[in-house]
Every structure is written in structure tokens, then in C-alpha cells.
Design a protein around this motif. Structure first.
Motif, PDB file in Angstrom:
ATOM      1  N   LEU A   1       7.738   5.740  -1.391  1.00 43.09           N
ATOM      2  CA  LEU A   1       6.501   5.013  -1.694  1.00 43.09           C
ATOM      3  C   LEU A   1       5.946   4.300  -0.458  1.00 43.09           C
ATOM      4  O   LEU A   1       4.742   4.132  -0.305  1.00 43.09           O
ATOM      5  CB  LEU A   1       6.747   4.023  -2.844  1.00 43.09           C
ATOM      6  CG  LEU A   1       5.527   3.704  -3.695  1.00 43.09           C
ATOM      7  CD1 LEU A   1       4.790   4.960  -4.142  1.00 43.09           C
ATOM      8  CD2 LEU A   1       5.931   2.905  -4.916  1.00 43.09           C
TER       9      LEU A   1
ATOM     10  N   ALA B   1       1.240   0.664  -6.131  1.00 44.09           N
ATOM     11  CA  ALA B   1       2.000  -0.333  -5.362  1.00 44.09           C
ATOM     12  C   ALA B   1       1.130  -1.545  -5.018  1.00 44.09           C
ATOM     13  O   ALA B   1       1.643  -2.628  -4.758  1.00 44.09           O
ATOM     14  CB  ALA B   1       2.554   0.296  -4.080  1.00 44.09           C
TER      15      ALA B   1
ATOM     16  N   SER C   1      -3.531   6.071  -6.745  1.00 47.22           N
ATOM     17  CA  SER C   1      -2.604   6.908  -7.510  1.00 47.22           C
ATOM     18  C   SER C   1      -1.273   6.239  -7.808  1.00 47.22           C
ATOM     19  O   SER C   1      -0.659   6.536  -8.832  1.00 47.22           O
ATOM     20  CB  SER C   1      -2.320   8.207  -6.749  1.00 47.22           C
ATOM     21  OG  SER C   1      -3.508   8.816  -6.308  1.00 47.22           O
ATOM     22  N   CYS C   2      -0.776   5.374  -6.917  1.00 41.59           N
ATOM     23  CA  CYS C   2       0.630   4.968  -7.033  1.00 41.59           C
ATOM     24  C   CYS C   2       0.846   3.566  -7.587  1.00 41.59           C
ATOM     25  O   CYS C   2       1.923   3.274  -8.075  1.00 41.59           O
ATOM     26  CB  CYS C   2       1.343   5.116  -5.692  1.00 41.59           C
ATOM     27  SG  CYS C   2       1.077   3.739  -4.558  1.00 41.59           S
TER      28      CYS C   2
ATOM     29  N   VAL D   1       0.861  -1.183   0.000  1.00 41.48           N
ATOM     30  CA  VAL D   1       0.000   0.000   0.000  1.00 41.48           C
ATOM     31  C   VAL D   1       0.897   1.233   0.000  1.00 41.48           C
ATOM     32  O   VAL D   1       1.732   1.402   0.882  1.00 41.48           O
ATOM     33  CB  VAL D   1      -0.901   0.039   1.254  1.00 41.48           C
ATOM     34  CG1 VAL D   1      -1.787   1.292   1.223  1.00 41.48           C
ATOM     35  CG2 VAL D   1      -1.746  -1.209   1.341  1.00 41.48           C
ATOM     36  N   GLY D   2       0.706   2.091  -1.008  1.00 40.18           N
ATOM     37  CA  GLY D   2       1.552   3.278  -1.076  1.00 40.18           C
ATOM     38  C   GLY D   2       0.801   4.584  -0.923  1.00 40.18           C
ATOM     39  O   GLY D   2       1.384   5.592  -0.569  1.00 40.18           O
ATOM     40  N   CYS D   3      -0.512   4.608  -1.247  1.00 40.11           N
ATOM     41  CA  CYS D   3      -1.153   5.932  -1.266  1.00 40.11           C
ATOM     42  C   CYS D   3      -2.603   5.947  -0.816  1.00 40.11           C
ATOM     43  O   CYS D   3      -3.116   6.998  -0.493  1.00 40.11           O
ATOM     44  CB  CYS D   3      -1.072   6.519  -2.664  1.00 40.11           C
ATOM     45  SG  CYS D   3      -2.157   5.734  -3.864  1.00 40.11           S
ATOM     46  N   ASP D   4      -3.313   4.900  -0.868  1.00 43.13           N
ATOM     47  CA  ASP D   4      -4.736   4.814  -0.484  1.00 43.13           C
ATOM     48  C   ASP D   4      -5.688   5.486  -1.483  1.00 43.13           C
ATOM     49  O   ASP D   4      -6.887   5.554  -1.237  1.00 43.13           O
ATOM     50  CB  ASP D   4      -5.018   5.437   0.902  1.00 43.13           C
ATOM     51  CG  ASP D   4      -3.891   5.247   1.896  1.00 43.13           C
ATOM     52  OD1 ASP D   4      -3.571   4.083   2.180  1.00 43.13           O
ATOM     53  OD2 ASP D   4      -3.337   6.257   2.374  1.00 43.13           O
ATOM     54  N   THR D   5      -5.193   6.045  -2.563  1.00 38.81           N
ATOM     55  CA  THR D   5      -6.067   6.807  -3.464  1.00 38.81           C
ATOM     56  C   THR D   5      -5.964   6.376  -4.924  1.00 38.81           C
ATOM     57  O   THR D   5      -6.235   7.170  -5.825  1.00 38.81           O
ATOM     58  CB  THR D   5      -5.737   8.322  -3.387  1.00 38.81           C
ATOM     59  OG1 THR D   5      -4.330   8.495  -3.609  1.00 38.81           O
ATOM     60  CG2 THR D   5      -6.127   8.920  -2.060  1.00 38.81           C
TER      61      THR D   5
ATOM     62  N   ARG E   1      -1.029   7.758   3.620  1.00 36.32           N
ATOM     63  CA  ARG E   1      -0.292   8.697   2.767  1.00 36.32           C
ATOM     64  C   ARG E   1      -0.562  10.138   3.172  1.00 36.32           C
ATOM     65  O   ARG E   1       0.358  10.970   3.173  1.00 36.32           O
ATOM     66  CB  ARG E   1      -0.662   8.468   1.282  1.00 36.32           C
ATOM     67  CG  ARG E   1       0.001   9.441   0.328  1.00 36.32           C
ATOM     68  CD  ARG E   1       1.530   9.492   0.454  1.00 36.32           C
ATOM     69  NE  ARG E   1       2.146   8.210   0.167  1.00 36.32           N
ATOM     70  CZ  ARG E   1       3.444   7.945   0.330  1.00 36.32           C
ATOM     71  NH1 ARG E   1       4.283   8.887   0.780  1.00 36.32           N
ATOM     72  NH2 ARG E   1       3.911   6.749   0.064  1.00 36.32           N
TER      73      ARG E   1
ATOM     74  N   PHE F   1      -1.678  11.864  -3.190  1.00 41.24           N
ATOM     75  CA  PHE F   1      -0.983  11.785  -4.482  1.00 41.24           C
ATOM     76  C   PHE F   1      -1.886  12.255  -5.633  1.00 41.24           C
ATOM     77  O   PHE F   1      -1.453  12.277  -6.786  1.00 41.24           O
ATOM     78  CB  PHE F   1      -0.483  10.364  -4.752  1.00 41.24           C
ATOM     79  CG  PHE F   1       0.791  10.021  -4.009  1.00 41.24           C
ATOM     80  CD1 PHE F   1       1.556  10.999  -3.400  1.00 41.24           C
ATOM     81  CD2 PHE F   1       1.219   8.698  -3.931  1.00 41.24           C
ATOM     82  CE1 PHE F   1       2.726  10.685  -2.722  1.00 41.24           C
ATOM     83  CE2 PHE F   1       2.388   8.361  -3.262  1.00 41.24           C
ATOM     84  CZ  PHE F   1       3.141   9.356  -2.655  1.00 41.24           C
ATOM     85  N   MET F   2      -3.132  12.645  -5.318  1.00 41.90           N
ATOM     86  CA  MET F   2      -3.950  13.275  -6.354  1.00 41.90           C
ATOM     87  C   MET F   2      -3.619  14.764  -6.471  1.00 41.90           C
ATOM     88  O   MET F   2      -3.885  15.387  -7.485  1.00 41.90           O
ATOM     89  CB  MET F   2      -5.430  13.058  -6.058  1.00 41.90           C
ATOM     90  CG  MET F   2      -5.806  11.582  -6.162  1.00 41.90           C
ATOM     91  SD  MET F   2      -7.547  11.249  -5.938  1.00 41.90           S
ATOM     92  CE  MET F   2      -7.730  11.585  -4.207  1.00 41.90           C
TER      93      MET F   2
ATOM     94  N   GLU G   1       5.448  -2.866   7.503  1.00 42.27           N
ATOM     95  CA  GLU G   1       4.027  -3.228   7.475  1.00 42.27           C
ATOM     96  C   GLU G   1       3.826  -4.735   7.348  1.00 42.27           C
ATOM     97  O   GLU G   1       2.748  -5.253   7.663  1.00 42.27           O
ATOM     98  CB  GLU G   1       3.299  -2.485   6.341  1.00 42.27           C
ATOM     99  CG  GLU G   1       1.792  -2.598   6.493  1.00 42.27           C
ATOM    100  CD  GLU G   1       0.970  -1.748   5.534  1.00 42.27           C
ATOM    101  OE1 GLU G   1       1.563  -1.041   4.701  1.00 42.27           O
ATOM    102  OE2 GLU G   1      -0.262  -1.794   5.644  1.00 42.27           O
TER     103      GLU G   1
END
Lengths: 165, 782
Positions: free
Chosen positions: B197, A55, A52-53, A46-50, B281, B701-702, B31
């Protein structure tokens, strides 16, 4: 955001890396958490939750999907492939070999998602151009490599797959 | 004993050992760690930038099934843990008690049976705020009527943090007075974020029976963190074990200690179960170590085209707590290397820092303590000077470079540049680019109404801290360490005080041992990150692993080689003076067939020793470098600007780097390309900004945009190699060079396309809308 006072679960049957898995899961459980925590497949990150990334990218019926913004129950009846499902009895498949050979990874955090997206590309386009590769992986962020060696790795894998077929 | 593998020491692009697990998804990141009975911690963060906390009611959260505890600042205060020291000698709230001072500040923590329940419970904590006006710029912060942010600090009556200066004021004023041209540039290097990341996180496991605290955490500096934990939490240091497992990128973000680590450890101690905290994030972007946020003004004095003086004024936005990660005596890091690659006899740098209602923790995003800002300012300033003087920007640089024969060169602000041939690197970059032809092409394009820009930047970095006399982190001298254990069968374990976050230490450091002792790199296992099992070191940042720990690895190898010589003399029944070393073996001078290998010697070290020699072939070396190292490079970028939209696309990017001797060229080039990409992101899109109420814009990241493969340029790399004279291998460090050097090259290219119309500056990130407005202003927009 509403707080969930009682646990609501749903039965889920999916095929993960060729193996059928039947679990009773919390309905709101994200697919990435189902993979990482319920099944212990921690190669999906998990890199961003949105979304976007990338991963957290896994293949759902062969299509790259971002498992951080998908509920596990949405995968009902589907076939999932994670990084753990790539390697067969014959050693690492071309894509894994290629990422290492071309130094297409550094910290390794984006690598599973990056490889799965690349596999989906090569299924559709066995001899992709640089531009096709860059477009295909543009939903997967890498902070370490600058992508150039990843592009090389995808070409490397494409060549190896052709040789092997 | 047969040598099974090729040795492959310096200069071999061998594949990385660490890849085997990463390509299989078998990395072990924080994690991924799960312990029996483990609980999950989530942090409640402030939705507002500045407010007094009237009340915090946790009762509804505590009542939620599955919640084990809710931790507030009040509870932390009972254990003297509501505040912690920062890396710049200030204090920082762990959990807010009196006020919140930035959006995203940690207020409370829920510990629950699952992360989902903990997140649910956050919604049930009721906090009443008394809103205060937010301070969102350092200029506003220093106005007399500005709201006081740090009313917690006795005697703090304004938002002013520090004044610091370097260089010679008088000499610089004289140079400016005598100049025939003074060129000025004011530019803002905006706040950005390293955004590795993998976000930050930890699993804290305090054993209730033994009291031992094992903390798995995303740490670039596990030993320093152990000491800080001991000092902050009052735990005995031998009872703390920090384990930094695989790290998913750091870039400086994982140098500081964050409240989440402290609260999770306190919670584990109080509850008696392991506690896991994994940041999301948004938490990472709005609360952890940002970078830059420097308002800079430079004045360059020139006489007959020679640079004679440089005056720089800097105003730094440090956020709500002064938590910059940097050596104690340098309040603005190493920003005073701002004379860059030029022989400027006089310089004066005046810096000022201010509190604002923004996240604290100024870290060097892939750079050595604020060198990036310095490099950017001088390279933008020199470019401006070239346009003002009507000379070619390359010519002006060439005329003013510190020359190879001046090395070692003492700069006007006190750095001793160890080595370098700047004109050679510049010439190679120009040749690769085809600079002269491109200038003609640019002129022709302009005739057709097309806007091509050619941007050049030349950087000198200062990396590899210490020496320990001048450089420290929180008082700890900046040395580093290597412990080498050569086993009886000739295989070895190398234990280091640094911690890779993707740089490939397991491979590179194996190659150093291969080079020094002739043990094949595959036969050397490199271990890092576990404070119980590695020698003390200051960690991996500021491009210091190869310059410092790499030197330590060389030195301990050489010490063991001297012991090996004694054993070899014993085995060959000759005096050790009669022996000669070549990689992997000692032989009798004049009789190359009478030889023993390092593997034979290792076996004898445990089985067949001369009298009076201790058993074993093991040792540790702590290396305190005599000076910093000074990698440098020449970067050149070609862009074309779309006059209709302001979009700019990189057509070429040539990067010539000199980092001295390259141990694994493949890994070095990987580091450079990664840095060029982060540099591009900073120049083109990465931005953490705030509205007038202090709301962070750039919190996902948006909004916080990162370069993808689609925008990222294709890189053409080149190399020169002037070895560092004081490093045992001649290596200088490379991890950060490209992030330091490249932003100015990209921006210079955009400005170069517009310079003929009088455009001199566009602040980063150079987004299309800013370029379009610049085009419109000078009548070039379509």
C-alpha cells in the motif's frame, strides 16, 4: 496537463480535529497534502492517487472522504476528523483499542483510513453484520491482514461502544 | 528485583507493541520524514515501450521558478551512474541515455522546491523519440527476427538471457518412456505485482560538510542496500547510513534498488541539500519489481498411479533488464522445487529467460524465490492427472506424498526437506472441510444444474535462506544477525539485521528473548532498519526473519545465558556446574530457593563480577542456517460458479498450515490470512498485462485490481506442528506460505466445477469472462 506558471492561492478556513485552522493555500493543493504538509498531520496516508485504496480517508462532516482526490479548498467551512483526532483525554477510543486487540493491522499504512471508515459505519449502524462491515470498508484496501481481523475489530468496537454508552 | 510483567515467551498471542503508534497515526514512514531545506524529486518516465532517444531538451523545465536542477542520463553518465548492476548480474539503466526499453522507464528527474513544481516541470521536458517495434512476449523475443532490446550489451545478439537446468535428464526421460500415463499441462502464471500500500521512496541526505550520506528508504534489506550503494556509487561504506523506518508493506517489492533511490542520492550529493523522492502508484506498478510472468509446461509420468517422473519446461519473461532478486547460482530462483510434496524419483527442469520491452525486476511477490510458480504448476498438474486417471485428487496426492518416515528427504532436484507429516495436515484439512459430504453435495448440485467445485492444493515451501554456502544476494552470503544488550536493570535492547514491513518483529522477537532468558517481552526493545546501529544482515524476504534472525536471537540469548551462569555461580557462591536454569533464573540444584534471577545477574554483570570475567551482558550472533526450512500446508476451497455470468464465489476456504513452532500464534494467523488474500487476488483479479505496443495495462488501482473486504473469502484455519529439527526454536517461517499455496487451491476449485465437462485449465487471473467462455465451449453456459 497544463503547467501552472504562477502560484494561485485561496484563503481556507476549516475545522480539523476540533480546532479551527485558517491558511492561505495553493488553490490546487490536494486535501491530503494540506493535512500532511501544511498541518503536519502525517497519519493520513497516500496509497494510490486514484480514490481506489482509501489510505487517505478522512471524515468530512462525519462522512468518509478520500482526501487524495479532493482539493483542500473544497473543505472550506467543513469539519474534518483525521486519525490524530480520535484519541481524547481518556485514552484510545474503542475503535483503536479494538484494532489492536483483534490484530486488525500489520504494516499500519491502511489503518487510519480503515478506522475512520469504521467509525462512520458504527455511527449509522451500531450493531453491523459481517456483510455490512465488509461492504462499508470495501473502499479501503488492506494488503496485509486479509480483512477477517478487521471485521472482528469492528464488531469488538461496536460491543465496547454499547457497553460504554 | 521483582519481575514486573509476565514473561510470555513462545506460544502466547500477546498484542503487538508496534500497534500503539500505528493506531494513533504515529507511524514513521519514509514519506513522513521531512528535513530542513529538503527538495523534492520527480521522475520523468517513458510513455513508450521501445524507442531510441533522439534528444532531451530540459531548458524549459530548468527555467521554471522553483526548479533547482534537472538530472538526465547524460549528467549521471558523467559520474558513471547512468547504469547500475542488478541483483542478477545484469545492468540496468538508472536514467536512459541511448534507448528506452519499457514503458515507464526513468528518463530524467526534476529536483524542485516542492513536489508540485517538480511535477509541473516534468511537463516541460521535451524528449524526441525514434520509435522501435516493441517486444511483448518471450516467445516473440526469441524469434530470430525479433528487434534486439539490449543493444547496449557487447556481444548480446539476441534477446536470450539464460538457460538453466536442474535434475536428471536421462532418468526423467526413462521414467516418461516407461510410464503407463503421461499427463501434460501448459499454463501461464501471469505477471502480477506485490503492490504494497505504501509505494517506494526515499529521503537522501548527503551532508556536504562530512560527506556522510544518510538515506531513509523503503528497504526490506537495508544492510545489503548499503553495500550495493557503496559498490554502485563508489561512496565509502562507512559514510553511508541506510535507515529503513516503518515500512507500509513490502511483499518483495522493496528488495531491489530502484533508479529513484540512486538519482535522489546523486542529486543530494550534487546539490548539497536533502532530496525526497516519493513514487506515485503508477510509477510503482509500471516500473518496480513485478512477479511471476512464467510460461510453464509440465509432463508428469505415472505408473500404477504412482508418480515416477516430472519434466518441466519454463520460459521466463524478465523484462528489459535481468533484475530478478534471487541467489546468484539459481537463474530461475528456487523454481526447481517443482516436485512439491510428492515422492517423484526423477525430475528434470529446463528454464530459459528472455528480454522483453517490459519493466524489469522479477521479485518474489510474497514468496521465496519463485517457489510460488513451482507450487502452482505441480498442484495444477496433479489435479489434472487425477481427472485423467479418473481418481479422486486427494487420493492421488495421498498415494504419492513424501511420507513422514522418509524425512529428511532429498528431492530429485536436490533439496533436503527437513521435516513434515503431509498426510496428517491433509487429513485435518479434509476433516475441517467435510470433504466426503461435500463431494456428495457436489454430485447432487450437478443434478440440479448447479456447478460446485472443490479445489485442493498441498504445498511445500522452501524458505529461510541461506545456508550461506549456496545462497547469496549479489554475492553476499545469506546469514542473519542479532545483537542483544541486557542493561544493568535487566531491560534489554535487541538489534537485528532484518527489517519488518508489518510482520510484528518488535513483538515476536521480544518473545524469543522472553523464552530464552526469561526477560518479559515488554522489557525488550527490538530495533531494526538503521545500518549504523544494527549488526549486518541480509534483510526480510523469503520468509527468512524467523528462520534466520530468529535463530540468531535464540543463539545470542543462549550465549549470554552461559555467561549469566558464571555470574550466578559467583553470586550464589557455588560452582556453575551446580546450577540449574529455569526460565528467568538460576538455582542451586536441590535447593530451588537458593536462586538468582536474570535481572539480578544483569545487575551483577555491571557491578559485581567474578575475577577474570569481562563486564557486561551483551553480545552478537551471526547465524548461518544448516539448511532451509520447509513449511507446508493443505488448502481446500469450495466455489460455486454462476452459469449465466461465469462469476465464481468462494463458499469455503480451509487452510491448514504447518510452520513448526508458532512464537506468536495471533501474528502467525495474521500472516496466513494476509497470504490467503493475496493468493486470492492473484487467482482472481491481479494482472499486469501489455498491449502489442508495450503499453502497460494495470497501471493504476483502477486497472490493477486488488481484493477488497467484499470479495475476500472467510478463512477457516487449522494447524499441525512438526518442529524444524535444525532451528533452535523449531520454527520454520510462515509469511509467504499462504500466497505460495493458495492460488492453486482457488483455481483447482474452479476447474473442479467444470472438470466433468472436460475443462482442464483456465489461466490466472480466473476472471468471469474467461470462465464464461470455458462454460460456453463445453455447453454449460446459461
Amino acid at each position: 496537463m497544463a503547467v501552472q506558471e504562477a502560484v494561485v492561492t485561496t484563503p481556507l478556513t476549516v475545522t480539523v480535529n476540533g480546532q479551527e485552522r485558517a491558511e492561505e493555500v495553493e488553490t490546487r493543493l490536494l486535501l491530503v497534502h494540506f493535512l500532511r504538509e501544511t498541518l503536519g498531520l502525517t497519519g493520513t496516508h497516500v496509497g494510490c492517487d486514484t480514490t481506489s485504496c482509501g489510505a487517505c480517508t478522512v471524515l468530512v462532516d462525519g462522512t468518509p472522504m478520500k482526501s487524495c482526490t479532493m482539493f483542500a479548498v473544497q473543505a472550506e467551512g467543513r469539519e474534518l476528523t483525521t486519525v490524530e483526532g480520535l484519541e481524547g483525554a481518556g485514552g484510545p477510543p474503542p475503535i483503536q483499542e479494538a484494532f489492536s486487540a483483534e490484530h486488525g493491522l500489520q504494516c499500519g499504512f491502511c489503518t487510519p483510513g480503515m478506522m475512520l471508515t469504521s467509525i462512520a459505519l458504527l455511527e449509522q449502524s451500531p450493531s453491523p453484520t459481517d456483510e455490512e462491515i465488509r461492504w462499508a470498508i470495501s473502499g479501503n484496501v488492506c494488503r496485509c491482514t486479509g480483512y477477517q481481523n478487521i471485521v472482528k475489530a469492528v464488531h469488538h468496537a461496536a460491543a465496547a461502544m454499547k457497553e460504554g454508552s | 528485583m521483582a519481575v514486573a510483567h509476565e514473561i510470555r515467551g513462545l506460544g502466547h498471542s500477546v498484542r503487538r507493541k508496534e500497534d500503539a503508534r500505528f493506531i494513533r497515526g504515529k507511524g514513521n514512514y519514509v514519506e513522513d520524514i521531512s528535513l530542513p531545506g529538503m527538495l523534492h524529486l520527480e521522475l520523468l518516465r517513458s510513455p513508450v515501450a521501445h524507442a531510441r532517444i533522439v534528444s532531451i531538451d530540459t531548458s524549459r523545465a530548468e527555467a521554471l521558478p522553483g526548479v533547482v536542477a534537472v538530472v538526465t542520463g547524460e549528467l549521471m553518465a558523467q559520474h558513471s551512474l547512468a547504469w547500475m548492476p542488478t541483483l542478477s548480474g545484469d545492468t540496468q539503466a538508472v536514467l536512459a541515455t541511448d534507448k528506452v526499453r519499457f514503458q515507464g522507464q526513468e528518463i530524467a528527474a526534476v529536483v524542485a522546491e516542492s513536489a508540485y513544481i517538480a511535477k509541473d516541470a516534468l511537463e516541460l521536458i521535451d524528449v524526441e523519440y525514434d520509435l522501435l517495434p516493441a517486444v511483448t512476449s518471450p516467445q516473440q523475443a526469441l524469434e530470430p527476427a525479433a528487434p534486439l532490446i539490449r543493444d547496449d550489451k557487447e556481444g548480446q545478439e539476441s534477446n536470450h538471457i539464460y538457460d538453466w537446468e536442474a535434475g536428471d535428464k536421462e532418468a526423467t526421460e526413462k521414467a516418461l518412456a516407461e510410464a503407463d500415463k503421461i499427463v501434460e499441462l501448459e499454463t501461464f502464471y501471469p505477471r502480477c505485482h506485490p503492490a504494497p500500500l505504501e509505494c517506494c521512496g526515499c529521503v537522501a541526505d548527503v551532508n556536504p560538510a562530512t560527506g556522510k550520506a544518510t538515506i531513509y528508504m523503503t528497504s526490506q534489506a537495508p544492510h545489503a542496500h548499503r553495500t550495493l550503494f557503496a559498490l554502485v556509487a563508489g561512496l565509502p561504506e562507512h559514510q553511508i547510513r541506510i535507515v529503513s523506518p516503518d515500512i507500509g508493506g513490502g511483499f518483495g517489492n522493496k528488495v531491489p534498488i530502484y533508479p529513484g533511490y540512486v538519482v535522489a542520492t546523486a542529486a543530494s550529493l550534487l546539490i548539497g541539500r536533502p532530496v525526497k523522492w516519493i513514487e506515485d502508484r503508477t510509477g510503482n506498478l509500471i516500473s518496480t519489481g513485478f512477479a511471476r510472468d512464467y510460461h510453464m509446461k509440465g509432463e508428469l509420468a505415472l505408473k500404477d498411479g504412482k508418480m515416477t517422473g516430472l519434466r518441466v519446461n519454463l520460459l521466463s519473461d524478465n523484462g528489459a533488464f535481468f533484475a530478478d532478486a534471487q541467489p546468484t547460482k539459481f537463474k530461475a530462483g528456487l523454481f526447481h522445487i517443482v516436485t512439491g510434496s510428492y515422492d517423484i524419483p526423477a525430475a528434470h527442469v529446463v528454464t530459459k529467460g528472455a528480454y522483453t520491452n517490459k519493466a524489469p525486476g522479477g521479485v518474489a511477490y510474497r514468496c521465496s524465490f519463485r517457489v510460488t510458480e513451482a507450487s502452482y504448476l505441480i498442484e495444477r498438474l496433479v489435479q489434472t492427472a487425477a481427472y485423467e486417471l479418473g481418481v479422486d485428487p486427494v487420493e492421488l496426492r495421498m498415494k504419492n506424498f513424501v511420507q513422514p518416515e522418509q524425512m529428511p528427504y532429498e528431492s530429485a532436484t536436490g533439496f533436503l526437506y527437513d521435516s513434515g507429516d503431509y498426510p496428517a495436515a491433509m487429513n485435518l484439512a479434509l476433516e475441517k472441510l467435510g470433504y466426503d459430504e461435500l463431494r456428495s453435495e457436489q454430485a447432487a448440485a450437478r443434478e440440479e444444474g448447479r456447478l460446485l467445485g472443490i479445489g485442493v492444493a498441498f504445498f511445500t515451501e522452501v524458505v529461510g535462506a541461506g545456508h550461506g554456502k549456496e545462497y547469496d544476494i549479489a554475492g553476499l552470503r545469506m546469514f542473519d544477525s542479532a545483537e542483544l544488550r541486557v542493561h544493568p536493570t535487566g531491560k534489554a535492547i535487541l538489534k537485528l539485521g532484518v527489517r519488518s514491513q508489518g510482520q510484528g518483529h518488535e513483538t515476536t522477537f521480544g518473545q524469543i528473548i522472553a523464552h530464552e532468558l526469561g526477560i518479559p517481552y515488554e522489557d525488550v526493545e527490538v530495533q531494526e532498519g538503521d545500518t549504523d546501529n544494527t549488526p549486518y544482515g541480509l534483510g526480510t524476504y523469503a520468509s527468512r526473519s524467523t528462520p534466520v534472525a530468529g535463530a540468531a536471537a535464540s543463539m545470542i540469548s543462549r550465549e549470554l545465558r552461559e555467561k549469566a551462569r558464571k555470574i550466578a555461580g559467583h553470586l550464589l557462591e557455588v560452582s556453575e556446574d551446580d546450577l540449574e536454569w529455569e526460565t528467568g533464573r538460576f538455582f542451586v540444584k536441590g535447593s530451588p530457593d537458593r536462586a538468582v534471577t536474570i535481572q539480578d545477574i544483569a545487575f551483577a554483570a555491571y557491578t559485581n563480577l567474578p575475577d577474570g570475567l569481562q563486564a557486561g551482558l551483551e553480545g552478537v550472533h551471526y547465524y548461518d542456517p544448516p539448511n532451509m526450512t520447509f513449511p507446508y500446508g493443505a488448502y481446500a476451497v469450495v466455489v460455486e460458479i454462476d452459469r449465466g455470468t461465469g462469476e465464481w464465489r468462494v463458499q469455503r476456504m480451509v487452510a491448514v498450515d504447518d510452520c513448526g513452532v508458532r512464537i506468536n500464534p495471533m501474528i502467525v494467523e495474521g500472516q496466513i490470512m494476509g497470504g490467503l488474500t493475496e493468493g486470492y487476488g492473484i487467482a482472481a483479479m491481479e494482472l499486469i498485462t501489455f498491449d502489442d505496443d508495450g503499453n502497460c495495462i494495470g497501471s493504476t488501482f483502477m486497472d490493477y485490481l486488488l481484493p477488497t473486504a467484499w470479495e475476500t473469502p472467510v478463512f477457516e484455519l487449522g494447524e499441525t506442528s512438526v518442529p524444524s529439527p535444525h532451528h533452535p526454536l523449531g520454527a520454520k517461517g510462515v509469511g509467504e506460505s499462504a500466497t505460495v499455496g493458495s492460488p492453486a487451491a482457488y483455481v483447482n476449485a474452479v476447474i473442479d466445477a467444470l472438470a466433468h465437462a472436460g475443462v482442464r485449465n483456465i489461466d490466472m487471473p480466473v476472471t468471469s469472462d474467461k470462465v464464461w467462455h470455458a462454460l460456453a465451449e463445453v455447453g454449460l453456459a446459461e
